[in-house]
Every structure is written in C-alpha cells, then in structure tokens.
Design a protein around this motif. Structure first.
Motif, PDB file in Angstrom:
ATOM      1  N   VAL A 216      30.525  51.202  48.245  1.00 17.47           N
ATOM      2  CA  VAL A 216      29.061  50.974  47.940  1.00 17.47           C
ATOM      3  C   VAL A 216      28.953  49.413  48.315  1.00 17.47           C
ATOM      4  CG1 VAL A 216      27.627  50.805  45.755  1.00 17.47           C
ATOM      5  CG2 VAL A 216      29.155  52.828  46.271  1.00 17.47           C
ATOM      6  N   PHE A 217      30.007  48.706  47.922  1.00 17.94           N
ATOM      7  CA  PHE A 217      29.951  47.105  47.829  1.00 17.94           C
ATOM      8  C   PHE A 217      30.932  46.891  48.985  1.00 17.94           C
ATOM      9  CE2 PHE A 217      29.251  48.157  43.404  1.00 17.94           C
ATOM     10  CZ  PHE A 217      28.074  47.411  43.283  1.00 17.94           C
ATOM     11  N   PRO A 218      30.398  46.265  50.030  1.00 19.44           N
ATOM     12  CA  PRO A 218      31.160  45.827  51.300  1.00 19.44           C
ATOM     13  C   PRO A 218      32.092  44.463  51.151  1.00 19.44           C
ATOM     14  CG  PRO A 218      29.035  44.843  51.404  1.00 19.44           C
ATOM     15  CD  PRO A 218      28.788  45.830  50.226  1.00 19.44           C
ATOM     16  N   GLN A 219      31.873  43.915  50.033  1.00 22.15           N
ATOM     17  CA  GLN A 219      32.826  42.574  49.879  1.00 22.15           C
ATOM     18  C   GLN A 219      33.576  42.767  48.624  1.00 22.15           C
ATOM     19  OE1 GLN A 219      32.894  40.758  52.129  1.00 22.15           O
ATOM     20  NE2 GLN A 219      31.018  41.103  53.021  1.00 22.15           N
ATOM     21  N   ILE A 220      34.939  42.827  48.676  1.00 28.12           N
ATOM     22  CA  ILE A 220      35.892  42.886  47.309  1.00 28.12           C
ATOM     23  C   ILE A 220      36.729  41.948  47.488  1.00 28.12           C
ATOM     24  CG2 ILE A 220      37.538  44.298  46.156  1.00 28.12           C
ATOM     25  CD1 ILE A 220      36.415  46.764  47.296  1.00 28.12           C
ATOM     26  N   ASP A 221      37.010  41.187  46.432  1.00 31.38           N
ATOM     27  CA  ASP A 221      38.142  40.097  46.455  1.00 31.38           C
ATOM     28  C   ASP A 221      38.881  40.819  45.319  1.00 31.38           C
ATOM     29  OD1 ASP A 221      36.991  38.494  48.215  1.00 31.38           O
ATOM     30  OD2 ASP A 221      36.170  36.990  46.869  1.00 31.38           O
ATOM     31  N   PHE A 222      40.340  40.130  45.336  1.00 31.20           N
ATOM     32  CA  PHE A 222      41.273  40.665  44.495  1.00 31.20           C
ATOM     33  C   PHE A 222      41.960  39.709  43.757  1.00 31.20           C
ATOM     34  CE2 PHE A 222      40.975  43.944  47.494  1.00 31.20           C
ATOM     35  CZ  PHE A 222      41.275  45.192  46.674  1.00 31.20           C
ATOM     36  N   TYR A 223      42.326  39.659  42.483  1.00 25.86           N
ATOM     37  CA  TYR A 223      42.902  38.691  41.537  1.00 25.86           C
ATOM     38  C   TYR A 223      43.979  39.444  40.824  1.00 25.86           C
ATOM     39  CZ  TYR A 223      38.951  35.469  42.412  1.00 25.86           C
ATOM     40  OH  TYR A 223      38.128  34.569  43.106  1.00 25.86           O
ATOM     41  N   LYS A 224      45.255  38.974  41.011  1.00 26.67           N
ATOM     42  CA  LYS A 224      46.303  39.566  40.262  1.00 26.67           C
ATOM     43  C   LYS A 224      46.576  38.743  39.270  1.00 26.67           C
ATOM     44  CE  LYS A 224      50.348  38.055  41.665  1.00 26.67           C
ATOM     45  NZ  LYS A 224      51.614  37.782  42.421  1.00 26.67           N
ATOM     46  N   ASN A 228      48.068  43.422  36.395  1.00 27.46           N
ATOM     47  CA  ASN A 228      46.735  44.322  36.662  1.00 27.46           C
ATOM     48  C   ASN A 228      46.310  43.678  37.947  1.00 27.46           C
ATOM     49  OD1 ASN A 228      47.126  44.390  33.608  1.00 27.46           O
ATOM     50  ND2 ASN A 228      45.596  45.791  33.984  1.00 27.46           N
ATOM     51  N   ILE A 229      45.227  44.340  38.396  1.00 31.16           N
ATOM     52  CA  ILE A 229      44.389  43.790  39.521  1.00 31.16           C
ATOM     53  C   ILE A 229      42.912  43.747  38.890  1.00 31.16           C
ATOM     54  CG2 ILE A 229      43.610  43.999  41.883  1.00 31.16           C
ATOM     55  CD1 ILE A 229      46.261  43.397  41.868  1.00 31.16           C
ATOM     56  N   VAL A 230      42.189  42.616  39.174  1.00 29.62           N
ATOM     57  CA  VAL A 230      41.008  42.586  38.936  1.00 29.62           C
ATOM     58  C   VAL A 230      40.075  42.518  40.156  1.00 29.62           C
ATOM     59  CG1 VAL A 230      39.062  41.190  37.891  1.00 29.62           C
ATOM     60  CG2 VAL A 230      40.892  41.363  36.698  1.00 29.62           C
ATOM     61  N   THR A 231      39.181  43.444  40.505  1.00 32.53           N
ATOM     62  CA  THR A 231      38.504  43.441  41.712  1.00 32.53           C
ATOM     63  C   THR A 231      37.136  42.958  41.429  1.00 32.53           C
ATOM     64  OG1 THR A 231      37.662  45.593  41.422  1.00 32.53           O
ATOM     65  CG2 THR A 231      39.608  45.564  42.494  1.00 32.53           C
ATOM     66  N   ILE A 232      36.742  42.044  42.217  1.00 33.99           N
ATOM     67  CA  ILE A 232      35.290  41.514  42.081  1.00 33.99           C
ATOM     68  C   ILE A 232      34.753  41.768  43.442  1.00 33.99           C
ATOM     69  CG2 ILE A 232      34.009  39.497  42.153  1.00 33.99           C
ATOM     70  CD1 ILE A 232      36.073  38.124  40.529  1.00 33.99           C
ATOM     71  N   LYS A 262      37.903  26.993  38.856  1.00 35.07           N
ATOM     72  CA  LYS A 262      38.381  26.612  40.198  1.00 35.07           C
ATOM     73  C   LYS A 262      40.025  26.983  40.237  1.00 35.07           C
ATOM     74  CE  LYS A 262      38.371  22.389  42.933  1.00 35.07           C
ATOM     75  NZ  LYS A 262      37.912  20.946  43.120  1.00 35.07           N
ATOM     76  N   ASP A 263      40.617  26.936  39.030  1.00 34.35           N
ATOM     77  CA  ASP A 263      42.148  27.256  39.131  1.00 34.35           C
ATOM     78  C   ASP A 263      42.219  28.836  39.340  1.00 34.35           C
ATOM     79  OD1 ASP A 263      42.623  24.808  38.373  1.00 34.35           O
ATOM     80  OD2 ASP A 263      43.212  25.137  36.337  1.00 34.35           O
ATOM     81  N   ARG A 268      42.582  33.933  44.548  1.00 33.95           N
ATOM     82  CA  ARG A 268      41.870  35.062  45.283  1.00 33.95           C
ATOM     83  C   ARG A 268      42.605  35.219  46.438  1.00 33.95           C
ATOM     84  NH1 ARG A 268      37.639  33.704  49.696  1.00 33.95           N
ATOM     85  NH2 ARG A 268      36.055  35.486  49.535  1.00 33.95           N
ATOM     86  N   ARG A 269      42.572  36.756  46.607  1.00 28.47           N
ATOM     87  CA  ARG A 269      42.950  37.560  47.846  1.00 28.47           C
ATOM     88  C   ARG A 269      42.138  38.294  48.415  1.00 28.47           C
ATOM     89  NH1 ARG A 269      45.748  34.085  46.292  1.00 28.47           N
ATOM     90  NH2 ARG A 269      48.262  34.112  45.966  1.00 28.47           N
TER      91      ARG A 269
END
Length: 307
Positions: A216-224, A228-232, A262-263, A268-269
């Motif tokens: 549904v969303f073409p862009q996904i960023d991952f934050y470890k 847990n993994i937070v997907t944006i 900023k930190d 971001r991955r």
C-alpha cells in the motif's frame, strides 16, 4: 542494509514479546480480567508498568516514569515520534492502541496545539491508564474506546500522522495487519501524511507484515529499537536524508523535544524489500479472509480472548 541473520540475532529478546515468568518481584497495584486481556499494573518506583498476561506469560505494554511524565522509558515509543520529521504538517495525530498512553501523552505535552486522538479497544485499559498513568482528557487530547479499524472506517477525519501500536501478547491483531486495513489508513492520511507501526521482528508474521505495508505504501524506513522494529511508511518519492535532517533540526528546535529527531535519524535504515536477503522472497501479502461487510460484524468477536 540489514542482514537477516544479524537482525534476528540482535532482536530475539524483543521487549514487547519477551516473556517474563508470571511471578514478579514488583509490587502489584491492581489486576483485572477484562473481555480482551488479563491486565496487571506493577509499581517499582519511580516506574509503573502495565502488562498483559497471555498464555501463562506476561508482556510489558507500557512503562510510566512517575517522576517525569515526558519520559519514554520504552525505546520503541521514542522512535514512533520520528514520524514528526516525515509528516508534511503536524496538526493532527491518531494513535491506534493506547495502553498506558505514553507516546500520545508525550506528543501532547510537547505539541499542545496538535490534535491528538487515541483509540483503545479495552475499557479496562483506559480505566487503568487514568488511574495509574496520570492520563486525563485535555484540550486537543482525546481517547476513544473503540476498535481502531472500525474507528477509521466510521471516521471522515484525516490525520498528518497515524501510529499503530496495538498488541495481543506478542502479536498484532490480524485485522490490523492486512492490505485492506492499510488502505483504510492511507485513505485517512492528510496530504504528506505518514504512518508508523511497531512490528515485533521475531514472529513468523514479520516478513509478511512488511510486505503487506509495502503493498500500500511504496516507501518504508526501518528503525531498530532494542528488540523491536518501528516501520515508517508513506506515499510518494523517497525522502532524502538531507531533507529529513533539515526538518528534524527545525522541529527539534521549534518543539523542544525530549528525544532528538536528528539523533533518531541516524538509526534510519532502508532495505530492498523484494530482494530476498532480509525479507523472505516468498512472504505473502496478508489480506482479509472475509468481505468488508462481514468484517464489520465479526471484528468485535475476533478481538475477544481465546477461550
């Protein structure tokens, strides 16, 4: 790029899904069996935690620092606020899955002019959040007692940010993980809006969950964030690191945020979801197994605890 074996080696002890024995050395303030959860509130000053019992195990849902209401002791909740550097505007946010309300309360305290709406299925969770976690109704801060998907389907409002953080033990309720659900989320995002979801990576649904969001969303960023993994996720072209950094710096300064955007950006991955190295190539996109009209009739029943 994440390497699959590295991710799962590092993340096997996920906080939401890491199970502790039912015995606990903390002081039990109150427990209650609701229609949806076995709920326990523990005190270990200055921290207070809300936990859900599931299959003889206890899962931490929320941690509150009673000495500092703007603290976010659970690291993944901090990364949920990284959405502030992605959204075009920050006038409104919807949170699905309230728990002790720490993420939404943090946003409310630092952005008091932003309209914050949270949706929580379990009325007992709301009762405990108000009783033990210092949550209260204030201007621009509202909590609705409703299933998150039904709330969205019935709403005409659009939001700059939507946060999905609903759990049953180690799992996200299935009706909040399907392609049809994410399409509803997308339909309720304002122009330039963004959605974040906390996804526990050690379950068998992780790969399919990521593929479904990406459908549904073409862009996904991952934050470890610890375990847990937070997907944006968002629509449109990829946001470049330099543009995110500019927005992060401006909003850090404008809002005086406790946890620097900023930190967080440094964590971001981006991964190749269809490359097969991190996300299994044969992972399936999750879809509703019944028609929408039937979903409306059955969601409430499926939310209840297994007998």
């Amino acid at each position: 790029m994440f390497i699959r074996s590295v991710i799962f080696g590092l993340l096997a002890s996920a906080m939401l899904a890491s199970a502790a024995p039912a015995q606990d050395t903390r002081k039990l303030l109150e427990s209650k069996e609701s229609l949806y959860n076995n709920i326990y509130v523990y005190d270990e000053p200055p921290y207070r935690s809300m936990t859900f019992g599931h299959n003889r195990r206890i899962y931490t849902e929320s941690v509150y620092n009673t000495k500092d209401e703007r603290d976010l002791p659970v690291s993944y909740t901090r990364f949920m606020t990284a959405t502030l550097m992605y959204a075009k505007d920050v006038h409104s946010v919807l949170e699905i899955g309230f728990g002790g309300g720490r993420t939404s309360w943090y946003l409310h305290k630092f952005l008091p002019d932003m309209k914050v709406t949270s949706v929580e299925l379990d009325p007992t969770v709301l009762e405990f959040a108000k009783k033990y976690f210092d949550i209260k109704e204030e201007p621009n801060f509202h909590v609705a007692n409703r299933d998150g998907r039904l709330f969205l389907q019935e709403s005409k409002d659009k939001y700059d940010i939507i946060l999905v953080d609903a759990y049953r033990g180690p799992f996200v309720p299935f009706h909040l993980l399907t392609k049809e659900f994410y399409q509803i989320v997308k339909d309720h995002l304002a122009d330039g809006g963004v959605v974040a979801q906390n996804v526990e990576p050690s379950t068998m649904l992780f790969d399919s969950a990521v593929k479904t969001i990406n459908a549904v969303f073409p862009q996904i960023d991952f934050y470890k964030a610890d375990g847990n993994i937070v997907t944006i996720a968002y629509d449109g072209p990829e946001k470049k690191p330099e543009d995110l950094a500019t927005t992060a710096e401006a909003r850090d300064k404008a809002f005086g945020l406790r946890y620097s955007l900023k930190d967080m950006l440094a964590e971001r991955r981006r991964i190749d979801i269809n490359g097969g190295q991190v996300i299994a190539a044969d992972a399936k996109v999750l879809t509703d197994d019944f028609a929408p009209v039937e979903a409306l009739k059955t969601i409430e029943r499926h939310n209840r605890k297994m007998p």
